[in-house]
Design an enzyme around this catalytic site. Structure first.
Site, mmCIF file in Angstrom:
data_model
loop_
_atom_site.group_PDB
_atom_site.id
_atom_site.type_symbol
_atom_site.label_atom_id
_atom_site.label_comp_id
_atom_site.label_asym_id
_atom_site.label_seq_id
_atom_site.Cartn_x
_atom_site.Cartn_y
_atom_site.Cartn_z
ATOM 1 C CB THR A 11 -0.973 48.372 -1.726
ATOM 2 O OG1 THR A 11 -2.064 49.253 -1.453
ATOM 3 C CG2 THR A 11 0.166 49.166 -2.363
ATOM 4 C CG ASP A 12 -1.120 43.242 0.648
ATOM 5 O OD1 ASP A 12 -0.711 44.204 1.334
ATOM 6 O OD2 ASP A 12 -0.484 42.181 0.538
ATOM 7 C CB ALA A 13 -5.138 44.279 4.117
ATOM 8 C CB VAL A 16 3.501 45.104 0.557
ATOM 9 C CG1 VAL A 16 4.255 45.567 1.791
ATOM 10 C CG2 VAL A 16 2.745 43.824 0.836
#
Length: 137
Positions: A11-13, A16
């Site tokens: 996931t990203d910041a 998601v």
């Protein structure tokens, strides 16, 4: 069909699935399908006479996916030329009622790794492509 749980590292910041992670998961499904067809992936990917680099990749996200989501990937293959093929992926989230959350396409070309020139796909790969060519039809 390939099943995978989304991990925090995927996931990203924003929490998601990051686009490159989604493409990595697609490649995992590709490798899994090769093994399912009886192809030894260690030998396949270290073959000194043949390489199948990615020349194009795209992904469309239809819904977000988060850490802990259970994904299933269904793939289908298409031989585009004697030396080129693509794999299309439908990614669904099992824990979201089997909702389609993304579609991806990854295109490969077959080359000689020494001179970098295109060459015909190896027989075992053509057989694999034919096996999966109707999977999502």
């Amino acid at each position: 069909m390939y099943t995978r749980t989304v991990r925090l590292q995927d996931t990203d910041a924003a929490g998601v699935v990051y686009f490159t992670s989604a493409l990595d998961i697609c490649h995992e499904a590709f490798e899994d399908s090769l093994m399912g067809a009886g192809i030894d992936i260690r030998t396949f990917f270290s073959n000194p006479d043949t390489a199948t680099p990615i020349i194009h990749a795209d992904i469309d996200f239809l819904k977000p996916s988060f850490c802990g989501d259970q994904l299933t990937l269904q793939l289908s293959t298409h031989q585009l030329a004697e030396d080129e093929f693509e794999v299309r992926y439908n990614i669904t989230a099992v824990n979201k009622g089997e909702r389609l959350i993304a579609k991806a396409t990854i295109r490969h070309v077959c080359i000689n790794p020494i001179n970098r020139q295109r060459q015909p796909l190896p027989k075992e790969l053509v057989t694999w492509i034919q096996r999966w060519s109707l999977a999502m039809s």
